[in-house]
Design a protein around this motif. Structure first.
Motif, PDB file in Angstrom:
ATOM      1  N   ASP A   1       0.801  -1.211   0.000  1.00 59.00           N
ATOM      2  CA  ASP A   1       0.000   0.000   0.000  1.00 59.00           C
ATOM      3  C   ASP A   1       0.839   1.270   0.000  1.00 59.00           C
ATOM      4  O   ASP A   1       1.944   1.297   0.531  1.00 59.00           O
ATOM      5  CB  ASP A   1      -0.904   0.030   1.246  1.00 59.00           C
ATOM      6  CG  ASP A   1      -1.868  -1.136   1.288  1.00 59.00           C
ATOM      7  OD1 ASP A   1      -2.676  -1.260   0.359  1.00 59.00           O
ATOM      8  OD2 ASP A   1      -1.791  -1.929   2.255  1.00 59.00           O
ATOM      9  N   LEU A   2       0.255   2.321  -0.562  1.00 61.08           N
ATOM     10  CA  LEU A   2       0.800   3.678  -0.544  1.00 61.08           C
ATOM     11  C   LEU A   2      -0.338   4.581  -0.083  1.00 61.08           C
ATOM     12  O   LEU A   2      -1.392   4.628  -0.722  1.00 61.08           O
ATOM     13  CB  LEU A   2       1.281   4.079  -1.939  1.00 61.08           C
ATOM     14  CG  LEU A   2       1.708   5.532  -2.159  1.00 61.08           C
ATOM     15  CD1 LEU A   2       2.914   5.883  -1.288  1.00 61.08           C
ATOM     16  CD2 LEU A   2       2.033   5.750  -3.634  1.00 61.08           C
ATOM     17  N   LEU A   3      -0.149   5.284   1.065  1.00 60.06           N
ATOM     18  CA  LEU A   3      -1.232   6.051   1.675  1.00 60.06           C
ATOM     19  C   LEU A   3      -0.749   7.425   2.133  1.00 60.06           C
ATOM     20  O   LEU A   3       0.412   7.599   2.486  1.00 60.06           O
ATOM     21  CB  LEU A   3      -1.773   5.307   2.899  1.00 60.06           C
ATOM     22  CG  LEU A   3      -2.231   3.869   2.712  1.00 60.06           C
ATOM     23  CD1 LEU A   3      -2.484   3.219   4.064  1.00 60.06           C
ATOM     24  CD2 LEU A   3      -3.472   3.818   1.832  1.00 60.06           C
ATOM     25  N   VAL A   4      -1.699   8.363   2.167  1.00 58.38           N
ATOM     26  CA  VAL A   4      -1.487   9.663   2.796  1.00 58.38           C
ATOM     27  C   VAL A   4      -2.430   9.725   3.990  1.00 58.38           C
ATOM     28  O   VAL A   4      -3.616   9.403   3.872  1.00 58.38           O
ATOM     29  CB  VAL A   4      -1.793  10.824   1.827  1.00 58.38           C
ATOM     30  CG1 VAL A   4      -1.653  12.167   2.538  1.00 58.38           C
ATOM     31  CG2 VAL A   4      -0.893  10.767   0.605  1.00 58.38           C
ATOM     32  N   ILE A   5      -1.900  10.148   5.138  1.00 65.12           N
ATOM     33  CA  ILE A   5      -2.687  10.248   6.361  1.00 65.12           C
ATOM     34  C   ILE A   5      -2.707  11.710   6.793  1.00 65.12           C
ATOM     35  O   ILE A   5      -1.655  12.360   6.847  1.00 65.12           O
ATOM     36  CB  ILE A   5      -2.087   9.394   7.502  1.00 65.12           C
ATOM     37  CG1 ILE A   5      -1.842   7.960   7.047  1.00 65.12           C
ATOM     38  CG2 ILE A   5      -2.991   9.435   8.725  1.00 65.12           C
ATOM     39  CD1 ILE A   5      -1.026   7.138   8.031  1.00 65.12           C
ATOM     40  N   SER A   6      -3.902  12.208   7.120  1.00 64.24           N
ATOM     41  CA  SER A   6      -4.021  13.596   7.576  1.00 64.24           C
ATOM     42  C   SER A   6      -4.676  13.648   8.944  1.00 64.24           C
ATOM     43  O   SER A   6      -5.329  12.701   9.372  1.00 64.24           O
ATOM     44  CB  SER A   6      -4.855  14.416   6.587  1.00 64.24           C
ATOM     45  OG  SER A   6      -6.233  14.243   6.839  1.00 64.24           O
ATOM     46  N   GLY A   7      -4.538  14.800   9.585  1.00 63.34           N
ATOM     47  CA  GLY A   7      -5.144  15.017  10.886  1.00 63.34           C
ATOM     48  C   GLY A   7      -6.640  15.242  10.832  1.00 63.34           C
ATOM     49  O   GLY A   7      -7.293  15.303  11.859  1.00 63.34           O
ATOM     50  N   ASN A   8      -7.190  15.351   9.635  1.00 65.80           N
ATOM     51  CA  ASN A   8      -8.639  15.495   9.493  1.00 65.80           C
ATOM     52  C   ASN A   8      -9.333  14.150   9.532  1.00 65.80           C
ATOM     53  O   ASN A   8     -10.534  14.068   9.315  1.00 65.80           O
ATOM     54  CB  ASN A   8      -8.993  16.190   8.174  1.00 65.80           C
ATOM     55  CG  ASN A   8      -8.416  17.564   8.070  1.00 65.80           C
ATOM     56  OD1 ASN A   8      -8.035  18.151   9.068  1.00 65.80           O
ATOM     57  ND2 ASN A   8      -8.337  18.089   6.868  1.00 65.80           N
ATOM     58  N   GLY A   9      -8.580  13.101   9.753  1.00 63.28           N
ATOM     59  CA  GLY A   9      -9.154  11.763   9.780  1.00 63.28           C
ATOM     60  C   GLY A   9      -9.148  11.086   8.422  1.00 63.28           C
ATOM     61  O   GLY A   9      -9.781  10.051   8.240  1.00 63.28           O
TER      62      GLY A   9
END
Length: 179
Positions: free
Chosen positions: A110-118
């Motif tokens: 997997d390749l993912l982006v995680i943000s603080g907005n959930g």
């Protein structure tokens, strides 16, 4: 309060399993002051099986990277489950809710982006970039990914070099990690 601008991160995952993440080394305070040229914002975690990169507040990103590695341990290395768990925690926990950063995480699956907005975002293409120069790096990486046979590291390096020639918050002191 003076705002720190940090950074440009780019990740590429080729179909043959060639995976690389890279980032520039610049940390800028305010609009005009370069505080550091050689910051390292990408690293291997979870026994060298996961690559991470962050953009945003450096202290916040270090804290989130540690929390993400703990989530990976809790979920036996399942990147998606760990990412969703971190995003939920990040958004709902009073202490972490105000942390300002974005993360790219990548492993063999997997390749993912995680943000603080959930948000946990899985890009349509195995190319992603974040940070002040992220749009520049993404455009370059996407074009190189689609139109060349360059390996992941070459695409990441060239994309960050292009971003550094356009974005004042990105320099050409590039560090990379590969799986």
């Amino acid at each position: 309060m003076v705002q720190f601008h940090a950074t440009t991160i780019c990740a590429v995952k080729r179909p043959d399993g060639d995976i690389c993440i890279g980032g520039d080394g610049q940390v800028t305070m305010g609009e005009t002051t370069i505080m550091k040229n050689g910051a390292k914002k990408v690293k291997k975690i979870f026994k060298g099986k996961v690559l991470t990169g962050f953009a945003g507040s450096v202290a916040d990103a270090f804290s989130l990277t540690d929390k993400f590695e703990n989530k990976l341990q809790e979920h036996d290395g399942n990147l998606k489950r760990a990412a969703v768990d971190l995003a939920q925690f990040w958004r709902s926990d009073k202490a972490t809710r105000s942390l300002e950063a974005l993360m790219i995480v990548v492993n063999e699956e997997d390749l993912l982006v995680i943000s603080g907005n959930g948000e946990v975002i899985e890009p349509d293409k195995n190319v992603v970039a974040i940070g002040s120069g992220g749009n520049y790096a993404y455009s370059a990486a996407s074009a190189l990914f689609d139109n060349t046979e360059l390996d992941a590291e070459s695409i990441v390096r060239k994309s960050l070099e292009i971003a550094s020639s356009i974005c004042v918050y990105t320099n050409d002191n590039i560090s990379v990690e590969k799986l």
